[in-house]
Design a protein around this motif. Structure first.
Motif, PDB file in Angstrom:
ATOM      1  N   SER A 403       0.843  -1.193   0.000  1.00 49.88           N
ATOM      2  CA  SER A 403       0.000   0.000   0.000  1.00 49.88           C
ATOM      3  C   SER A 403       0.876   1.240   0.000  1.00 49.88           C
ATOM      4  O   SER A 403       1.945   1.259   0.615  1.00 49.88           O
ATOM      5  N   THR A 404       0.422   2.291  -0.686  1.00 48.18           N
ATOM      6  CA  THR A 404       1.131   3.578  -0.686  1.00 48.18           C
ATOM      7  C   THR A 404       0.536   4.537   0.331  1.00 48.18           C
ATOM      8  O   THR A 404       0.997   5.662   0.464  1.00 48.18           O
ATOM      9  N   LYS A 405      -0.514   4.065   1.043  1.00 47.38           N
ATOM     10  CA  LYS A 405      -1.171   4.912   2.045  1.00 47.38           C
ATOM     11  C   LYS A 405      -0.637   4.567   3.436  1.00 47.38           C
ATOM     12  O   LYS A 405      -0.381   3.393   3.741  1.00 47.38           O
ATOM     13  N   ALA A 406      -0.508   5.578   4.263  1.00 45.51           N
ATOM     14  CA  ALA A 406       0.034   5.368   5.604  1.00 45.51           C
ATOM     15  C   ALA A 406      -0.850   4.434   6.427  1.00 45.51           C
ATOM     16  O   ALA A 406      -0.358   3.626   7.219  1.00 45.51           O
ATOM     17  N   SER A 407      -2.164   4.524   6.244  1.00 43.30           N
ATOM     18  CA  SER A 407      -3.088   3.709   7.036  1.00 43.30           C
ATOM     19  C   SER A 407      -3.705   2.583   6.227  1.00 43.30           C
ATOM     20  O   SER A 407      -4.672   1.961   6.663  1.00 43.30           O
ATOM     21  N   GLY A 408      -3.164   2.324   5.053  1.00 41.40           N
ATOM     22  CA  GLY A 408      -3.740   1.294   4.195  1.00 41.40           C
ATOM     23  C   GLY A 408      -3.331  -0.106   4.618  1.00 41.40           C
ATOM     24  O   GLY A 408      -2.227  -0.324   5.129  1.00 41.40           O
ATOM     25  N   SER A 409      -4.237  -1.066   4.399  1.00 38.71           N
ATOM     26  CA  SER A 409      -3.944  -2.464   4.743  1.00 38.71           C
ATOM     27  C   SER A 409      -3.279  -3.206   3.591  1.00 38.71           C
ATOM     28  O   SER A 409      -2.687  -4.264   3.790  1.00 38.71           O
ATOM     29  N   GLY A 410      -3.395  -2.669   2.384  1.00 41.61           N
ATOM     30  CA  GLY A 410      -2.803  -3.342   1.228  1.00 41.61           C
ATOM     31  C   GLY A 410      -3.586  -4.545   0.760  1.00 41.61           C
ATOM     32  O   GLY A 410      -3.046  -5.409   0.068  1.00 41.61           O
ATOM     33  N   LEU A 411      -4.879  -4.617   1.134  1.00 47.15           N
ATOM     34  CA  LEU A 411      -5.684  -5.771   0.743  1.00 47.15           C
ATOM     35  C   LEU A 411      -6.863  -5.424  -0.155  1.00 47.15           C
ATOM     36  O   LEU A 411      -7.552  -6.319  -0.628  1.00 47.15           O
ATOM     37  N   GLY A 412      -7.124  -4.132  -0.376  1.00 43.74           N
ATOM     38  CA  GLY A 412      -8.288  -3.725  -1.167  1.00 43.74           C
ATOM     39  C   GLY A 412      -8.258  -4.290  -2.574  1.00 43.74           C
ATOM     40  O   GLY A 412      -9.163  -5.025  -2.989  1.00 43.74           O
ATOM     41  N   LEU A 413      -7.211  -3.968  -3.333  1.00 43.98           N
ATOM     42  CA  LEU A 413      -7.109  -4.441  -4.713  1.00 43.98           C
ATOM     43  C   LEU A 413      -6.834  -5.934  -4.767  1.00 43.98           C
ATOM     44  O   LEU A 413      -7.297  -6.627  -5.683  1.00 43.98           O
ATOM     45  N   ALA A 414      -6.065  -6.452  -3.789  1.00 46.73           N
ATOM     46  CA  ALA A 414      -5.795  -7.898  -3.762  1.00 46.73           C
ATOM     47  C   ALA A 414      -7.087  -8.682  -3.585  1.00 46.73           C
ATOM     48  O   ALA A 414      -7.297  -9.712  -4.224  1.00 46.73           O
ATOM     49  N   LEU A 415      -7.981  -8.182  -2.707  1.00 46.90           N
ATOM     50  CA  LEU A 415      -9.275  -8.837  -2.518  1.00 46.90           C
ATOM     51  C   LEU A 415     -10.125  -8.729  -3.780  1.00 46.90           C
ATOM     52  O   LEU A 415     -10.823  -9.678  -4.162  1.00 46.90           O
ATOM     53  N   CYS A 416     -10.068  -7.587  -4.459  1.00 44.65           N
ATOM     54  CA  CYS A 416     -10.811  -7.416  -5.717  1.00 44.65           C
ATOM     55  C   CYS A 416     -10.350  -8.427  -6.761  1.00 44.65           C
ATOM     56  O   CYS A 416     -11.168  -9.007  -7.485  1.00 44.65           O
ATOM     57  N   ARG A 417      -9.039  -8.626  -6.846  1.00 44.35           N
ATOM     58  CA  ARG A 417      -8.531  -9.603  -7.808  1.00 44.35           C
ATOM     59  C   ARG A 417      -8.982 -11.011  -7.430  1.00 44.35           C
ATOM     60  O   ARG A 417      -9.343 -11.813  -8.301  1.00 44.35           O
ATOM     61  N   GLU A 418      -8.966 -11.324  -6.125  1.00 44.02           N
ATOM     62  CA  GLU A 418      -9.416 -12.632  -5.678  1.00 44.02           C
ATOM     63  C   GLU A 418     -10.882 -12.869  -6.053  1.00 44.02           C
ATOM     64  O   GLU A 418     -11.258 -13.949  -6.491  1.00 44.02           O
ATOM     65  N   ILE A 419     -11.697 -11.837  -5.871  1.00 42.48           N
ATOM     66  CA  ILE A 419     -13.123 -11.961  -6.218  1.00 42.48           C
ATOM     67  C   ILE A 419     -13.283 -12.177  -7.724  1.00 42.48           C
ATOM     68  O   ILE A 419     -14.070 -13.024  -8.165  1.00 42.48           O
ATOM     69  N   ALA A 420     -12.534 -11.410  -8.519  1.00 41.49           N
ATOM     70  CA  ALA A 420     -12.618 -11.561  -9.983  1.00 41.49           C
ATOM     71  C   ALA A 420     -12.195 -12.956 -10.413  1.00 41.49           C
ATOM     72  O   ALA A 420     -12.862 -13.601 -11.236  1.00 41.49           O
ATOM     73  N   GLU A 421     -11.096 -13.454  -9.861  1.00 38.94           N
ATOM     74  CA  GLU A 421     -10.596 -14.769 -10.270  1.00 38.94           C
ATOM     75  C   GLU A 421     -11.456 -15.891  -9.700  1.00 38.94           C
ATOM     76  O   GLU A 421     -11.506 -16.982 -10.278  1.00 38.94           O
ATOM     77  N   ALA A 422     -12.136 -15.652  -8.561  1.00 33.45           N
ATOM     78  CA  ALA A 422     -13.078 -16.647  -8.048  1.00 33.45           C
ATOM     79  C   ALA A 422     -14.242 -16.834  -9.014  1.00 33.45           C
ATOM     80  O   ALA A 422     -14.867 -17.897  -9.062  1.00 33.45           O
ATOM     81  N   HIS A 423     -14.544 -15.789  -9.811  1.00 38.78           N
ATOM     82  CA  HIS A 423     -15.580 -15.862 -10.852  1.00 38.78           C
ATOM     83  C   HIS A 423     -14.982 -16.277 -12.195  1.00 38.78           C
ATOM     84  O   HIS A 423     -15.632 -16.133 -13.236  1.00 38.78           O
ATOM     85  N   HIS A 424     -13.719 -16.766 -12.175  1.00 38.35           N
ATOM     86  CA  HIS A 424     -12.993 -17.152 -13.401  1.00 38.35           C
ATOM     87  C   HIS A 424     -12.795 -15.954 -14.324  1.00 38.35           C
ATOM     88  O   HIS A 424     -12.679 -16.108 -15.553  1.00 38.35           O
ATOM     89  N   GLY A 425     -12.750 -14.772 -13.735  1.00 36.60           N
ATOM     90  CA  GLY A 425     -12.524 -13.554 -14.509  1.00 36.60           C
ATOM     91  C   GLY A 425     -11.126 -13.003 -14.278  1.00 36.60           C
ATOM     92  O   GLY A 425     -10.219 -13.729 -13.869  1.00 36.60           O
ATOM     93  N   GLN A 426     -10.980 -11.706 -14.510  1.00 32.68           N
ATOM     94  CA  GLN A 426      -9.656 -11.095 -14.404  1.00 32.68           C
ATOM     95  C   GLN A 426      -9.776  -9.606 -14.117  1.00 32.68           C
ATOM     96  O   GLN A 426     -10.743  -8.952 -14.539  1.00 32.68           O
ATOM     97  N   LEU A 427      -8.826  -9.098 -13.378  1.00 35.92           N
ATOM     98  CA  LEU A 427      -8.773  -7.667 -13.056  1.00 35.92           C
ATOM     99  C   LEU A 427      -7.483  -7.082 -13.614  1.00 35.92           C
ATOM    100  O   LEU A 427      -6.420  -7.713 -13.527  1.00 35.92           O
ATOM    101  N   SER A 428      -7.573  -5.892 -14.194  1.00 34.12           N
ATOM    102  CA  SER A 428      -6.374  -5.226 -14.717  1.00 34.12           C
ATOM    103  C   SER A 428      -6.438  -3.732 -14.432  1.00 34.12           C
ATOM    104  O   SER A 428      -7.518  -3.151 -14.278  1.00 34.12           O
ATOM    105  N   LEU A 429      -5.260  -3.117 -14.346  1.00 27.50           N
ATOM    106  CA  LEU A 429      -5.117  -1.691 -14.052  1.00 27.50           C
ATOM    107  C   LEU A 429      -4.523  -0.990 -15.256  1.00 27.50           C
ATOM    108  O   LEU A 429      -3.585  -1.498 -15.882  1.00 27.50           O
ATOM    109  N   HIS A 430      -5.054   0.220 -15.572  1.00 23.93           N
ATOM    110  CA  HIS A 430      -4.559   0.982 -16.718  1.00 23.93           C
ATOM    111  C   HIS A 430      -4.589   2.471 -16.381  1.00 23.93           C
ATOM    112  O   HIS A 430      -5.590   2.957 -15.845  1.00 23.93           O
TER     113      HIS A 430
END
Length: 446
Positions: A403-430
């Motif tokens: 995480s680049t935030k002082a109070s961030g857990s670093g799990l927000g986007l990681a959890l989003c990717r897990e949810i996407a891949e649990a649906h056999h999908g994919q997450l990407s950043l641009h």
């Protein structure tokens, strides 16, 4: 004598042998009887004609059987096993024809079995996520599958192209890997993804090339097998993180339980003491215990994400529900189509992406959600007008705890990717292009 009978058929040889035997047997008889020369010639002529005719009748079935065997063997040579022989006499030739018919039937069944296996193998190879290219000794492509066309970004069939024509469709990294002629990893930039309809131009992909040389129809062929390892490596990395999180959560829970119990006992024991500082101490301890509990529960969501419970998503209802907590605008119309997903997990994914968008420094009215219907699924996009991400940040943004935030857990986007891949999908950043600042997060749900 041998040269005279070399071009005769077996039947004619048997007839000739019969005629000679009759002549050799009749001549001494005529000499003994003292028959005149005219009578002897007539007798010999009649005997020769009779012997030739009778032997022809006798050898006719044998001749038919031999010709049938010859035709059948020629069919074998051409790979045709459906023809059977009609010769059925109870003799050596008949038994030979019976054996031939049994062999033909067995070969026909084996050919059908092999054909079915070839169809199954072709179906498996065509649907394989691994890209397969087979090149013969003349450097021509003789076989390729659908994944190979996607890898080389070629609309036409690859079969018939030369190796160098094939290189014109692929990237320099693929050419270098194939020319090296050995197994190994290579990295592909600006690769086309065959896992979804997301654009992945900002992500380098890791591929493994496996090669092998073998003989096919007495000609040397080389097989190239390309396997994408990017997602597999990511899954292995996430699995390690999940194991670490489970261990940390277990140890924290083991400590938080007794601490909460001791804090409660301490409050009871000191409730009659007139000491204001104890209240502040207990309040601070309770606050930290609550914070640690929230911390453990947050990481538990990532480490123990349940399997999605699929249902038809009502996008308008879902977006209105999320709008009660976060401000954003909907870009374009919401398509009228069916999307099967877990509503609770999808809502959590949207909340995490919108939270990040609001924390990016973007104005609330510039945060947009777009939903598009694709041929193979649904594409969900969340865009903002913040500062975007540098290459270093984007490379690690999906890694748990980063995480680049002082109070961030670093799990927000990681959890989003897990949810996407649990649906056999994919997450990407641009990062947004066309001179616009900000980030676009795309989630593809097949």
């Amino acid at each position: 004598m041998k040269s005279l009978t070399a071009n005769l058929s077996t039947r004619h040889k048997l007839q000739l042998a019969t005629v000679l035997s009759v002549v050799l047997a009749l001549v001494p008889v005529l000499l003994v009887l003292g028959a005149s020369s005219t009578l002897s010639l007539i007798s010999l002529g009649l005997a020769v004609v009779s012997a030739w005719f009778v032997s022809g009748l006798i050898t006719q079935p044998v001749n038919s059987g031999i010709k049938a065997l010859e035709t059948g063997l020629l069919n074998f040579k051409d790979g045709e096993f459906s023809s059977l022989l009609a010769y059925s006499e109870d003799d050596e030739l008949g038994r030979l024809c019976h054996t031939y018919n049994q062999t033909a039937e067995q070969l026909r069944q084996e050919k059908q079995w092999i054909y079915q296996r070839e169809l199954m193998l072709d179906k498996v190879l065509q649907s394989s996520p691994q890209a397969l290219v087979l090149i013969d000794s003349n450097n021509h492509v003789v076989f390729s599958n659908h994944s190979a066309k996607l890898l080389f970004k070629c609309e036409q069939k690859l079969e018939g192209l030369t190796r160098y024509e094939l290189y014109a469709f692929g990237s320099e990294q693929i050419q270098n890997a194939m020319e090296a002629g050995r197994d190994g990893l290579f990295h592909l930039k600006h690769a086309h993804s065959n896992d979804s309809q997301l654009k992945q131009d900002d992500e380098a992909q890791t591929w493994h090339l496996s090669t092998g040389q073998f003989l096919l129809n007495n000609h040397s062929h080389r097989l190239y097998i390309f396997k994408q390892l990017t997602r597999e490596l990511s899954r292995q990395e996430v699995a390690v993180w999940k194991k670490v999180i489970r261990i940390i959560s277990h140890e924290l829970n083991n400590s938080l339980g007794p601490m909460s119990s001791m804090l409660h006992s301490g409050k009871i024991l000191t409730q009659n003491l007139d000491e204001p500082r104890l209240g502040r101490v207990f309040s601070t301890m309770q606050e930290r215990i609550n914070h640690l509990n929230e911390f453990v529960q947050g990481y538990g969501k990532f480490a123990k994400l349940p399997q999605p419970k699929l249902e038809v998503i009502d996008w308008l209802s879902l977006l209105n529900s999320v709008k009660q907590e976060w401000v954003f605008s909907i870009e374009g119309d919401i398509p009228n189509f069916e999307c099967f997903a877990d509503r609770v997990q999808l809502e959590q994914l949207l909340i995490n992406l919108l939270k990040n968008a609001h924390e990016s420094g973007s104005e609330a009215e510039q945060i947009k959600v777009k939903i598009e219907a694709k041929s193979q699924g649904t594409l969900l996009s969340v865009s903002d007008a913040g500062k975007g991400m540098s290459e270093a940040v984007m490379a690690n943004a999906l890694v748990p705890f980063y995480s680049t935030k002082a109070s961030g857990s670093g799990l927000g986007l990681a959890l989003c990717r897990e949810i996407a891949e649990a649906h056999h999908g994919q997450l990407s950043l641009h990062n947004r292009g066309d001179g616009k600042t900000g980030l676009v997060v795309q989630v593809f749900i097949p």
